[in-house]
Design a protein around this motif. Structure first.
Motif, short mmCIF file in Angstrom:
data_model
loop_
_atom_site.label_atom_id
_atom_site.label_comp_id
_atom_site.label_asym_id
_atom_site.label_seq_id
_atom_site.Cartn_x
_atom_site.Cartn_y
_atom_site.Cartn_z
N LYS A 2 -17.39 2.86 32.41
CA LYS A 2 -17.79 1.67 33.16
C LYS A 2 -16.57 1.06 33.83
O LYS A 2 -15.47 1.10 33.29
N PRO A 3 -16.78 0.44 35.02
CA PRO A 3 -15.62 -0.07 35.77
C PRO A 3 -15.08 -1.37 35.18
O PRO A 3 -15.83 -2.20 34.65
N ILE A 4 -13.76 -1.54 35.26
CA ILE A 4 -13.13 -2.82 34.97
C ILE A 4 -13.08 -3.58 36.29
O ILE A 4 -12.36 -3.20 37.21
N VAL A 5 -13.88 -4.65 36.40
CA VAL A 5 -14.10 -5.29 37.70
C VAL A 5 -13.33 -6.59 37.86
O VAL A 5 -13.43 -7.24 38.91
N GLY A 6 -12.57 -7.02 36.84
CA GLY A 6 -11.85 -8.27 36.97
C GLY A 6 -11.10 -8.61 35.70
O GLY A 6 -10.90 -7.77 34.82
N ILE A 7 -10.72 -9.89 35.60
CA ILE A 7 -9.87 -10.38 34.52
C ILE A 7 -10.56 -11.56 33.83
O ILE A 7 -11.11 -12.45 34.50
N LEU A 8 -10.52 -11.58 32.50
CA LEU A 8 -10.96 -12.73 31.72
C LEU A 8 -9.72 -13.56 31.42
O LEU A 8 -8.85 -13.16 30.65
N GLY A 9 -9.62 -14.74 32.05
CA GLY A 9 -8.44 -15.57 31.95
C GLY A 9 -8.57 -16.68 30.93
O GLY A 9 -9.58 -16.82 30.23
N LEU A 10 -7.55 -17.52 30.88
CA LEU A 10 -7.47 -18.56 29.85
C LEU A 10 -8.56 -19.61 30.00
O LEU A 10 -8.95 -20.24 29.02
N ASP A 11 -9.07 -19.82 31.21
CA ASP A 11 -10.09 -20.86 31.40
C ASP A 11 -11.36 -20.59 30.60
O ASP A 11 -12.12 -21.51 30.31
N PHE A 12 -11.58 -19.33 30.23
CA PHE A 12 -12.77 -19.02 29.42
C PHE A 12 -12.70 -19.71 28.07
O PHE A 12 -13.74 -20.08 27.50
N PHE A 13 -11.50 -19.91 27.53
CA PHE A 13 -11.32 -20.41 26.17
C PHE A 13 -11.23 -21.94 26.15
O PHE A 13 -10.22 -22.51 25.71
N ALA A 14 -12.26 -22.59 26.63
CA ALA A 14 -12.28 -24.05 26.66
C ALA A 14 -13.71 -24.52 26.36
O ALA A 14 -14.68 -23.91 26.81
N PRO A 15 -13.83 -25.61 25.56
CA PRO A 15 -12.76 -26.48 25.07
C PRO A 15 -11.89 -25.89 23.96
O PRO A 15 -10.80 -26.39 23.69
N ALA A 16 -12.36 -24.85 23.28
CA ALA A 16 -11.54 -24.16 22.28
C ALA A 16 -11.83 -22.67 22.39
O ALA A 16 -12.84 -22.26 22.98
N GLY A 17 -10.95 -21.85 21.85
CA GLY A 17 -11.16 -20.42 21.98
C GLY A 17 -10.60 -19.64 20.81
O GLY A 17 -9.83 -20.16 20.01
N GLU A 18 -11.03 -18.38 20.75
CA GLU A 18 -10.61 -17.54 19.64
C GLU A 18 -10.57 -16.09 20.10
O GLU A 18 -11.49 -15.61 20.78
N ILE A 19 -9.48 -15.40 19.76
CA ILE A 19 -9.36 -13.96 19.96
C ILE A 19 -9.14 -13.35 18.59
O ILE A 19 -8.15 -13.63 17.93
N ASP A 20 -10.08 -12.53 18.15
CA ASP A 20 -10.03 -11.98 16.80
C ASP A 20 -9.87 -10.47 16.91
O ASP A 20 -10.86 -9.73 16.99
N TYR A 21 -8.63 -10.00 16.91
CA TYR A 21 -8.39 -8.56 17.02
C TYR A 21 -8.93 -7.81 15.81
O TYR A 21 -9.58 -6.77 15.97
#
Length: 274
Positions: free
Chosen positions: A110-129
Motif C-alpha cells: 500500500k502507498p505511503i501518501v503523507g505524514i502524520l505530524g505532531l498536530d494529531f497528538f492534541a490535546p494529548a497524545g501517545e506513541i506506544d512502540y
C-alpha cells in the motif's frame, strides 16, 4: 545513505476544519502503529488510513508540525485543505504539501501518501512502540502519571524536551522522523567517524557519527548514537528560532511508550529498554 526526514513547514496555515455536517471526532482515537525494527529500534513506522476509498499509510514523523498528504508535484507547495482522510474512528481534514525530495513509497503493498505530524497528538497524545499503537487522546491516561517525565514545551507544533548529553544540558526537538539524535553546533569526538547525511531537501551535510551519554527524564545515563554537526542551513535556522540545539531521534526513544502531556508540560516515558 539515509535521507534525514526532517520536514520544514514554516509559515503554513492550519488545515481547514471538517465541514460542520460531519460527525464530531471521537474523544480518544487509538490506531495501529506498524513498524519495522533495526536492533530493536523503530525504523519504518506507518499508520493505516483510508484516502479516496483506498487503503493507504501515513508515515509517523513528529518533526513535522502538520499532518499532510503529498500533493501534486506540479501544484502549489502548500494547500490548506487537500483531502479528507479516515484514520481510526475519525474523518480528518488534512493539508497538502509538495515534498519534492520525498519520493513515493510503498509499504506492504500500500502507498505511503503523507505524514502524520505532531498536530494529531492534541490535546494529548501517545506513541506506544511496545504495544504497536498510537493515539490522540482527550486527556492523559491515568496510569501515565507514574511514568518518568522530562520537561516538555510545545511551540508552533514542535515538541521540545530538556535532556542532558555528555553532561551538557540541551533542548532537543522530539523527532520520530530522525533515526539518531542530532546535536547541532558541535564537532565530533576524536573517535567519531566523519561522514555525510542527506537532508530532506536533497542537500548533503558533513557530520560526525558517534555516541553520547544521554540523561532523559531523570533516568540513569544511557549510551545512544549521536550525530554531531556544525552549521546547517536547512534545519539550523528553525531550531535556533525554537531555542533548540538538535533533535531527539528514534535510537533514543523509538522503542518505548511516549506520552505527550501538553497540559502538564511533560514528556512521559514508559518501558526503558534493558
Amino acid at each position: 545513505m539515509r535521507v534525514w526526514m526532517f520536514v520544514v513547514l514554516a509559515a503554513c496555515a492550519d488545515p481547514s476544519p471538517p465541514p460542520p455536517d460531519e460527525p464530531a471526532p471521537c474523544d480518544d482515537n487509538v490506531v495501529p502503529l506498524v513498524t519495522t525494527r533495526v536492533d530493536g529500534v523503530a525504523d519504518t513506522q506507518v499508520v493505516p488510513i483510508e484516502l479516496d476509498g483506498r487503503d493507504a499509510w501515513l508515515a509517523l514523523d513528529t518533526g513535522a508540525p502538520l499532518t499532510f498528504v503529498f500533493s501534486d508535484p506540479a501544484g502549489p507547495v502548500f494547500v490548506d485543505h487537500a483531502a479528507d482522510i479516515t484514520i481510526g474512528c475519525e474523518v480528518r481534514a488534512v493539508a497538502g504539501y509538495r515534498a519534492d525530495a520525498i519520493g513515493a513509497e510503498v509499504f506492504d503493498g500500500k502507498p505511503i501518501v503523507g505524514i502524520l505530524g505532531l498536530d494529531f497528538f492534541a490535546p494529548a497524545g501517545e506513541i506506544d512502540y511496545p504495544g504497536g499503537t498510537l493515539a490522540r487522546r482527550a486527556r492523559v491516561p491515568a496510569d501515565a502519571a507514574a511514568l518518568p517525565a522530562a520537561p516538555l514545551t510545545v511551540i508552533d507544533e514542535r515538541a521540545l524536551v530538556d535532556v542532558v548529553i555528555d553532561d551538557v544540558p540541551l533542548r532537543l526537538m522530539v523527532d520520530t522522523g530522525a533515526q539518531s539524535t542530532l546535536w547541532l553546533g558541535v564537532t565530533g569526538d576524536a573517535d567519531d567517524e566523519q561522514g555525510q547525511i542527506e537532508m530532506a531537501d536533497g542537500t548533503l551535510w558533513d557530520v560526525w557519527f558517534g555516541d553520547g551519554q544521554l540523561v532523559l527524564a531523570g533516568e540513569p545515563p544511557r549510551s545512544v548514537p549521536v550525530i554531531r554537526g556544525l552549521a546547517n542551513d536547512y534545519i539550523g535556522p528553525e531550531l535556533e528560532a525554537l531555542g533548540a540545539q538538535g533533535l531527539l531521534g528514534l535510537t533514543s526513544i523509538g522503542w518505548r511508550r511516549i506520552v505527550i502531556d501538553r497540559d502538564a508540560g511533560l514528556l512521559r516515558l514508559g518501558g526503558p529498554r534493558e
